[in-house]
Design a protein around this motif. Structure first.
Motif, PDB file in Angstrom:
ATOM      1  N   ALA A  32       0.792  -1.128  -0.096  1.00 54.50           N
ATOM      2  CA  ALA A  32      -0.045   0.140  -0.145  1.00 54.50           C
ATOM      3  C   ALA A  32       0.871   1.243  -0.282  1.00 54.50           C
ATOM      4  CB  ALA A  32      -0.834  -0.202   1.105  1.00 54.50           C
ATOM      5  N   THR A  68     -12.822   3.428   5.561  1.00 54.87           N
ATOM      6  CA  THR A  68     -12.926   2.523   4.438  1.00 54.87           C
ATOM      7  C   THR A  68     -11.386   2.020   4.022  1.00 54.87           C
ATOM      8  OG1 THR A  68     -12.518   4.544   3.192  1.00 54.87           O
ATOM      9  CG2 THR A  68     -14.824   4.070   3.622  1.00 54.87           C
ATOM     10  N   CYS A  69     -10.471   2.269   4.925  1.00 51.92           N
ATOM     11  CA  CYS A  69      -8.988   2.293   4.621  1.00 51.92           C
ATOM     12  C   CYS A  69      -8.582   2.729   3.254  1.00 51.92           C
ATOM     13  CB  CYS A  69      -8.991   0.713   4.838  1.00 51.92           C
ATOM     14  SG  CYS A  69      -9.094  -0.045   6.394  1.00 51.92           S
ATOM     15  N   THR A  70      -8.946   3.803   2.884  1.00 51.21           N
ATOM     16  CA  THR A  70      -8.643   4.360   1.620  1.00 51.21           C
ATOM     17  C   THR A  70      -7.626   5.708   1.827  1.00 51.21           C
ATOM     18  OG1 THR A  70     -10.736   3.606   0.622  1.00 51.21           O
ATOM     19  CG2 THR A  70      -9.742   5.358  -0.459  1.00 51.21           C
ATOM     20  N   ASP A 107      -7.673   2.770  -7.199  1.00 49.92           N
ATOM     21  CA  ASP A 107      -8.808   2.370  -7.197  1.00 49.92           C
ATOM     22  C   ASP A 107      -9.878   3.080  -7.964  1.00 49.92           C
ATOM     23  OD1 ASP A 107      -8.413  -0.237  -5.742  1.00 49.92           O
ATOM     24  OD2 ASP A 107      -8.014   1.271  -4.095  1.00 49.92           O
ATOM     25  N   GLU A 126      -7.648   7.702  -5.396  1.00 48.32           N
ATOM     26  CA  GLU A 126      -7.907   6.957  -4.263  1.00 48.32           C
ATOM     27  C   GLU A 126      -7.502   5.539  -4.400  1.00 48.32           C
ATOM     28  OE1 GLU A 126     -11.925   9.227  -3.136  1.00 48.32           O
ATOM     29  OE2 GLU A 126     -12.239   7.076  -3.779  1.00 48.32           O
ATOM     30  N   CYS A 127      -6.732   5.044  -3.234  1.00 53.11           N
ATOM     31  CA  CYS A 127      -5.871   3.994  -3.081  1.00 53.11           C
ATOM     32  C   CYS A 127      -6.496   3.188  -1.651  1.00 53.11           C
ATOM     33  CB  CYS A 127      -4.349   3.915  -3.310  1.00 53.11           C
ATOM     34  SG  CYS A 127      -3.894   4.892  -4.665  1.00 53.11           S
ATOM     35  N   ALA A 128      -6.543   2.014  -2.127  1.00 52.49           N
ATOM     36  CA  ALA A 128      -6.758   1.024  -0.777  1.00 52.49           C
ATOM     37  C   ALA A 128      -5.587   1.115  -0.058  1.00 52.49           C
ATOM     38  CB  ALA A 128      -7.286  -0.329  -1.048  1.00 52.49           C
ATOM     39  N   CYS A 131      -5.289  -1.004   6.688  1.00 58.70           N
ATOM     40  CA  CYS A 131      -5.889  -0.465   8.210  1.00 58.70           C
ATOM     41  C   CYS A 131      -5.139  -0.554   9.047  1.00 58.70           C
ATOM     42  CB  CYS A 131      -7.374  -0.929   8.396  1.00 58.70           C
ATOM     43  SG  CYS A 131      -8.512  -0.218   7.207  1.00 58.70           S
TER      44      CYS A 131
END
Length: 139
Positions: A32, A68-70, A107, A126-128, A131
């Motif tokens: 990530a 949303t872990c974004t 994403d 936006e990227c995952a 978390c």
């Protein structure tokens, strides 16, 4: 943050994004972290290369949503007439692959007029992300 519209400004923006991600609990070397850092580097490089207006800086806003872990990257420049688009033909030479990378890794991505009402545009992605503990991942 505000950065000079130069290659050095783009490098500094990329490094500060990487540092912030690590502080949020998205560690260096994680998938990530690498994806968000690369996407931010491409958006900043495009702001310098295609959105540069003499005497004007570009701006970077990096936010994270723990629900949303974004992670969202927003890069604003002052050149509104040059809008981002994916190349329809294979790029020539060394350039022209930045948005192809963003398209492949993020994403979602897009652009809008600058929210501040000033001249230019904001390109966002936006990227995952993995978390982290909610107290560590702060916008």
């Amino acid at each position: 943050m505000c950065f000079s519209s130069t290659p050095r400004g783009a490098r500094l923006a990329r490094r500060l994004c990487g540092t912030r991600l690590d502080a949020w609990g998205i560690p260096y070397g994680s998938d990530a972290h690498d994806v968000v850092t690369l996407v931010s580097a491409e958006l900043c490089a495009n702001a310098v290369r295609h959105g540069h207006v003499a005497g004007r800086d570009f701006h970077v806003l990096l936010t994270a949503d723990p629900a949303t872990c974004t992670v969202r990257i927003e890069v604003s420049d002052t050149r509104g007439e040059r809008l981002p688009r994916i190349p329809t033909a294979p790029p020539d030479g060394d350039g022209g692959r930045g948005l192809l990378l963003v398209e492949a890794l993020a994403d979602r991505w897009g652009w809008s007029p600058r929210a501040t009402g000033g001249p230019g545009k904001t390109v966002w992605a936006e990227c995952a992300a993995e978390c982290a503990a909610p107290r560590d991942l702060i916008t």
